[in-house]
Design a protein around this motif. Structure first.
Motif, PDB file in Angstrom:
ATOM      1  N   LEU A  48       0.844  -1.189   0.000  1.00  0.00           N
ATOM      2  CA  LEU A  48       0.000   0.000   0.000  1.00  0.00           C
ATOM      3  C   LEU A  48       0.884   1.245   0.000  1.00  0.00           C
ATOM      4  CD1 LEU A  48      -2.666  -1.078   2.670  1.00  0.00           C
ATOM      5  CD2 LEU A  48      -2.972  -1.009   0.196  1.00  0.00           C
ATOM      6  N   PRO A  49       1.383   1.651  -1.137  1.00  0.00           N
ATOM      7  CA  PRO A  49       2.240   2.835  -1.211  1.00  0.00           C
ATOM      8  C   PRO A  49       1.522   4.053  -0.626  1.00  0.00           C
ATOM      9  CG  PRO A  49       2.270   1.641  -3.286  1.00  0.00           C
ATOM     10  CD  PRO A  49       1.177   1.029  -2.464  1.00  0.00           C
ATOM     11  N   GLY A  50       2.221   4.781   0.211  1.00  0.00           N
ATOM     12  CA  GLY A  50       1.624   5.934   0.865  1.00  0.00           C
ATOM     13  C   GLY A  50       1.190   5.672   2.278  1.00  0.00           C
ATOM     14  N   LEU A  51       1.161   4.407   2.682  1.00  0.00           N
ATOM     15  CA  LEU A  51       0.794   4.066   4.052  1.00  0.00           C
ATOM     16  C   LEU A  51       1.990   4.316   4.967  1.00  0.00           C
ATOM     17  CD1 LEU A  51      -1.216   2.773   6.095  1.00  0.00           C
ATOM     18  CD2 LEU A  51      -0.173   0.570   5.525  1.00  0.00           C
ATOM     19  N   PRO A  52       1.834   5.140   6.012  1.00  0.00           N
ATOM     20  CA  PRO A  52       2.958   5.396   6.924  1.00  0.00           C
ATOM     21  C   PRO A  52       3.413   4.099   7.602  1.00  0.00           C
ATOM     22  CG  PRO A  52       1.194   6.995   7.262  1.00  0.00           C
ATOM     23  CD  PRO A  52       0.648   5.937   6.352  1.00  0.00           C
ATOM     24  N   LEU A  53       4.708   3.981   7.816  1.00  0.00           N
ATOM     25  CA  LEU A  53       5.253   2.771   8.433  1.00  0.00           C
ATOM     26  C   LEU A  53       4.690   2.554   9.835  1.00  0.00           C
ATOM     27  CD1 LEU A  53       7.202   0.378   8.325  1.00  0.00           C
ATOM     28  CD2 LEU A  53       9.004   1.908   9.168  1.00  0.00           C
ATOM     29  N   ALA A  54       4.505   3.649  10.574  1.00  0.00           N
ATOM     30  CA  ALA A  54       3.972   3.518  11.939  1.00  0.00           C
ATOM     31  C   ALA A  54       2.581   2.890  11.931  1.00  0.00           C
ATOM     32  CB  ALA A  54       3.946   4.881  12.620  1.00  0.00           C
ATOM     33  N   ALA A  55       1.733   3.354  11.000  1.00  0.00           N
ATOM     34  CA  ALA A  55       0.380   2.792  10.905  1.00  0.00           C
ATOM     35  C   ALA A  55       0.431   1.338  10.451  1.00  0.00           C
ATOM     36  CB  ALA A  55      -0.456   3.615   9.932  1.00  0.00           C
ATOM     37  N   ALA A  56       1.351   1.022   9.549  1.00  0.00           N
ATOM     38  CA  ALA A  56       1.472  -0.357   9.072  1.00  0.00           C
ATOM     39  C   ALA A  56       1.915  -1.279  10.192  1.00  0.00           C
ATOM     40  CB  ALA A  56       2.468  -0.413   7.912  1.00  0.00           C
ATOM     41  N   ILE A  57       2.889  -0.845  10.981  1.00  0.00           N
ATOM     42  CA  ILE A  57       3.340  -1.667  12.108  1.00  0.00           C
ATOM     43  C   ILE A  57       2.237  -1.774  13.159  1.00  0.00           C
ATOM     44  CG2 ILE A  57       4.996  -1.771  14.014  1.00  0.00           C
ATOM     45  CD1 ILE A  57       7.096  -0.678  12.180  1.00  0.00           C
ATOM     46  N   ALA A  58       1.432  -0.712  13.310  1.00  0.00           N
ATOM     47  CA  ALA A  58       0.301  -0.774  14.241  1.00  0.00           C
ATOM     48  C   ALA A  58      -0.664  -1.875  13.837  1.00  0.00           C
ATOM     49  CB  ALA A  58      -0.419   0.574  14.284  1.00  0.00           C
ATOM     50  N   LEU A  59      -0.968  -1.967  12.539  1.00  0.00           N
ATOM     51  CA  LEU A  59      -1.837  -3.045  12.086  1.00  0.00           C
ATOM     52  C   LEU A  59      -1.144  -4.395  12.243  1.00  0.00           C
ATOM     53  CD1 LEU A  59      -4.610  -3.703  10.827  1.00  0.00           C
ATOM     54  CD2 LEU A  59      -3.416  -3.925   8.651  1.00  0.00           C
ATOM     55  N   GLY A  60       0.161  -4.432  11.987  1.00  0.00           N
ATOM     56  CA  GLY A  60       0.894  -5.670  12.229  1.00  0.00           C
ATOM     57  C   GLY A  60       0.808  -6.095  13.666  1.00  0.00           C
ATOM     58  N   ALA A  61       0.814  -5.127  14.580  1.00  0.00           N
ATOM     59  CA  ALA A  61       0.638  -5.448  15.993  1.00  0.00           C
ATOM     60  C   ALA A  61      -0.773  -5.943  16.274  1.00  0.00           C
ATOM     61  CB  ALA A  61       0.936  -4.204  16.843  1.00  0.00           C
ATOM     62  N   VAL A  62      -1.755  -5.356  15.597  1.00  0.00           N
ATOM     63  CA  VAL A  62      -3.150  -5.769  15.798  1.00  0.00           C
ATOM     64  C   VAL A  62      -3.361  -7.215  15.391  1.00  0.00           C
ATOM     65  CG1 VAL A  62      -5.488  -5.455  14.897  1.00  0.00           C
ATOM     66  CG2 VAL A  62      -4.168  -3.481  15.684  1.00  0.00           C
ATOM     67  N   VAL A  63      -2.807  -7.615  14.257  1.00  0.00           N
ATOM     68  CA  VAL A  63      -3.047  -8.976  13.762  1.00  0.00           C
ATOM     69  C   VAL A  63      -2.081  -9.982  14.363  1.00  0.00           C
ATOM     70  CG1 VAL A  63      -4.025  -8.167  11.588  1.00  0.00           C
ATOM     71  CG2 VAL A  63      -1.568  -8.646  11.736  1.00  0.00           C
ATOM     72  N   SER A  64      -1.163  -9.546  15.276  1.00  0.00           N
ATOM     73  CA  SER A  64      -0.207 -10.497  15.819  1.00  0.00           C
ATOM     74  C   SER A  64      -0.795 -11.445  16.890  1.00  0.00           C
ATOM     75  CB  SER A  64       1.021  -9.776  16.353  1.00  0.00           C
ATOM     76  OG  SER A  64       1.715  -9.227  15.229  1.00  0.00           O
ATOM     77  N   PRO A  65      -1.625 -11.031  17.851  1.00  0.00           N
ATOM     78  CA  PRO A  65      -1.868  -9.715  18.400  1.00  0.00           C
ATOM     79  C   PRO A  65      -0.980  -9.511  19.621  1.00  0.00           C
ATOM     80  CG  PRO A  65      -3.556 -11.188  19.180  1.00  0.00           C
ATOM     81  CD  PRO A  65      -2.605 -12.005  18.354  1.00  0.00           C
ATOM     82  N   PRO A  66      -0.579  -8.278  19.949  1.00  0.00           N
ATOM     83  CA  PRO A  66       0.381  -8.055  21.003  1.00  0.00           C
ATOM     84  C   PRO A  66      -0.153  -7.163  22.099  1.00  0.00           C
ATOM     85  CG  PRO A  66       0.621  -6.386  19.418  1.00  0.00           C
ATOM     86  CD  PRO A  66      -0.649  -7.115  19.097  1.00  0.00           C
ATOM     87  N   ASP A  67       0.767  -6.763  22.977  1.00  0.00           N
ATOM     88  CA  ASP A  67       0.517  -5.645  23.872  1.00  0.00           C
ATOM     89  C   ASP A  67       1.825  -5.183  24.453  1.00  0.00           C
ATOM     90  OD1 ASP A  67      -0.549  -4.612  26.887  1.00  0.00           O
ATOM     91  OD2 ASP A  67      -1.620  -3.965  25.110  1.00  0.00           O
ATOM     92  N   ALA A  68       1.970  -3.874  24.654  1.00  0.00           N
ATOM     93  CA  ALA A  68       3.206  -3.347  25.221  1.00  0.00           C
ATOM     94  C   ALA A  68       3.349  -3.813  26.667  1.00  0.00           C
ATOM     95  CB  ALA A  68       3.176  -1.819  25.175  1.00  0.00           C
ATOM     96  N   VAL A  69       4.559  -4.113  27.070  1.00  0.00           N
ATOM     97  CA  VAL A  69       4.820  -4.578  28.424  1.00  0.00           C
ATOM     98  C   VAL A  69       5.290  -3.385  29.246  1.00  0.00           C
ATOM     99  CG1 VAL A  69       6.186  -6.139  29.846  1.00  0.00           C
ATOM    100  CG2 VAL A  69       5.405  -6.869  27.595  1.00  0.00           C
ATOM    101  N   ALA A  70       4.565  -3.052  30.308  1.00  0.00           N
ATOM    102  CA  ALA A  70       4.933  -1.924  31.158  1.00  0.00           C
ATOM    103  C   ALA A  70       4.846  -2.342  32.613  1.00  0.00           C
ATOM    104  CB  ALA A  70       4.007  -0.735  30.897  1.00  0.00           C
ATOM    105  N   PHE A  71       5.943  -2.138  33.409  1.00  0.00           N
ATOM    106  CA  PHE A  71       6.016  -2.555  34.815  1.00  0.00           C
ATOM    107  C   PHE A  71       4.913  -1.805  35.615  1.00  0.00           C
ATOM    108  CE2 PHE A  71       7.690  -2.030  39.092  1.00  0.00           C
ATOM    109  CZ  PHE A  71       7.902  -3.346  39.439  1.00  0.00           C
ATOM    110  N   ALA A  72       4.563  -0.650  35.270  1.00  0.00           N
ATOM    111  CA  ALA A  72       3.432  -0.060  36.033  1.00  0.00           C
ATOM    112  C   ALA A  72       2.200  -0.895  35.910  1.00  0.00           C
ATOM    113  CB  ALA A  72       3.179   1.341  35.511  1.00  0.00           C
ATOM    114  N   ALA A  73       1.911  -1.493  34.725  1.00  0.00           N
ATOM    115  CA  ALA A  73       0.716  -2.310  34.520  1.00  0.00           C
ATOM    116  C   ALA A  73       0.743  -3.561  35.384  1.00  0.00           C
ATOM    117  CB  ALA A  73       0.598  -2.687  33.041  1.00  0.00           C
ATOM    118  N   ILE A  74       1.909  -4.224  35.491  1.00  0.00           N
ATOM    119  CA  ILE A  74       2.016  -5.431  36.314  1.00  0.00           C
ATOM    120  C   ILE A  74       1.702  -5.104  37.769  1.00  0.00           C
ATOM    121  CG2 ILE A  74       3.605  -7.197  37.148  1.00  0.00           C
ATOM    122  CD1 ILE A  74       5.039  -7.065  34.485  1.00  0.00           C
ATOM    123  N   GLY A  75       2.272  -4.007  38.270  1.00  0.00           N
ATOM    124  CA  GLY A  75       2.020  -3.624  39.659  1.00  0.00           C
ATOM    125  C   GLY A  75       0.552  -3.339  39.912  1.00  0.00           C
TER     126      GLY A  75
END
Length: 456
Positions: A48-75
């Motif tokens: 998809l020429p013109g699609l920003p890399l950040a948005a593309a990686i965001a969709l890649g994260a959606v279909v993976s699916p992931p989540d950011a790991v943050a020590f505040a969340a664990i606590g």
């Protein structure tokens, strides 16, 4: 809908299995997710020429699916789990404790999101803590209610999300067409993403299985020298100096370590299991829900959502539907029924023996301070042992055997009792409170029998 869906899954996860499989879980849920998100992101920017890399990686994260790991969340997740279990253990109203359990996912999700931590991770941690602590602090009725209620919620929410998303497909297609994009091109890109994710997952399983097989061989070696290793870890002098509580903790850690080695040596992941895991990369409710969270100003947003829908539908219907066939083709061995029965018999004996030791305590007295009549103690012990033996025997009962006939007779008896209960209710001769109590007694016996059938 995301917090309760995640909590419903996490609260029923056995913490022991989670701990023993932490290496594989971490590899698949963190490392593979990052790799998949980046690879799919670059693939989408190429398609998809013109699609920003950040948005593309965001969709890649959606279909993976992931989540950011943050020590505040664990606590936050740990704190919410501990506090809510503590609060519920001091409440004697089942309806109120159930209501509190419904709020727990949001108590964990919202504070974590407010401090820019991972609300998803916080919910999962809260569910794991709740599931682990409930056995010690919650009543039996609360535990039963929690299992049934959250399984029901999970069923309704997951199917509800698919229903809502299915109704939205026509609108998504219209949005794609309004943006002047090709619907079938989006579906085709979705299929390419499925292929890419499957290939990446299969390639990732190769080093993962090699690593886990190495750990399995290491566990076998550790079992051979377990006594020396554990003795060096916890010297007799250190154990002798420790308090009784500390000694009990050390003994539990020793037993847990030895049990982990034995389990890993016996049940390590092989190549057939790795192939099954490689084919098990289905995307479902989380992917569909997360795709909707893409910002509205992202280029190609409608087509990105269509791609996510395609990935979820194809992976669920394709891989999900063929997974049983795939397992049969690979001849992956199922659980060892004889070993399972031996484990059930062993743990049942341990549990019942602990109860017998408690009742045989010469210092045992009633709540009024009186001693118990020995004949009642003997009857209680004999009855409990009989019920335990009957439970274990039912699991291994052959058609026509003693246990099988006793179980069928018991079922017929309960059905007749339920029929008499219905007649008594129809007669109008008994109060509603009496009828409710009698029905509860029958339902308890029926539920216990049905549970034994499900386990068998």
């Amino acid at each position: 809908m995301l917090p309760p869906i995640l909590y419903a899954a996490a609260v029923n996860v056995p913490v022991t299995d989670f701990r023993r499989n932490l290496r594989a879980i971490t590899g698949l849920s963190v490392v593979l997710v990052v790799i998949s998100a980046v690879v799919v992101g670059f693939l989408l920017t190429w398609l998809l020429p013109g699609l920003p890399l950040a948005a593309a990686i965001a969709l890649g994260a959606v279909v993976s699916p992931p989540d950011a790991v943050a020590f505040a969340a664990i606590g936050i997740g740990v704190a919410v789990g501990l506090v809510t279990v503590w609060a519920r253990s001091r409440i004697n109203q089942p309806t109120l404790t159930t209501a509190i359990s419904f709020v727990v996912p949001f108590l964990a999700f919202l504070p974590a999101e407010s401090v820019h931590a991972s609300g998803v991770l916080s919910v999962v941690v809260a569910g794991l803590v709740t599931g682990y602590k409930s056995a010690r602090h919650l009543s039996a009725q609360d535990r039963i209610s929690e299992r049934m209620n959250w399984r029901t919620i999970q069923l309704l929410l997951e199917n509800g999300v698919f229903l809502v998303m299915g109704l939205q497909i026509s609108g998504i297609i219209e949005n794609v067409e309004e943006e002047g994009l090709d619907v079938w091109a989006g579906v085709g890109i979705g299929l390419l993403v499925v292929v890419a994710l499957t290939v990446l997952r299969a390639l990732f399983m190769i080093p993962l299985v090699i690593s886990l097989r190495f750990e399995q061989r290491r566990a076998v070696g550790m079992l051979d020298r377990a006594e020396d290793f554990l003795a060096n870890m916890y010297s007799p002098e250190m154990v002798a100096r420790a308090s009784e509580k500390r000694r009990n903790g050390i003994q539990r850690r020793i037993e847990n370590q030895r049990s982990d080695w034995e389990t890993l040596a016996r049940e390590g992941l092989g190549w057939r299991g790795g192939a099954v895991l490689a084919w098990s990369g289905m995307r479902g409710v989380v992917t569909l829900a997360a795709a909707q969270s893409l910002p509205f100003d992202v280029p190609f947003r409608a087509e990105l959502i269509l791609i996510a829908f395609t990935v979820a539908i194809v992976s669920l219907l394709g891989m999900g539907a063929t997974l049983p066939w795939f397992i049969r083709v690979l001849r992956v061995p199922g659980p060892d029924e004889e070993a399972r029965l031996r484990e059930v018999a062993a743990i049942t004996d341990i549990i019942v023996s602990a109860g017998e030791d408690a009742l045989r305590n010469p210092e045992l007295v009633s709540a009024d301070g009186d001693t118990f009549d020995p004949q009642y103690v003997d009857y209680t012990l004999a009855r409990r042992r009989e019920l335990a033996n009957s439970f274990v025997g039912n699991l291994a009962a052959e058609p026509g055997s003693e246990f099988a006939q006793r179980s069928e007779l018991y079922r017929l008896m309960l059905e007749a009792e339920q029929g008499a209960m219905l007649l008594a209710r129809a007669s109008g001769q008994y109060s509603s409170e009496t009828l409710e109590y009698a029905q509860m007694v029958i339902d308890t016996d029926m539920a216990r029998m049905a549970q034994q059938v499900r386990i068998a």
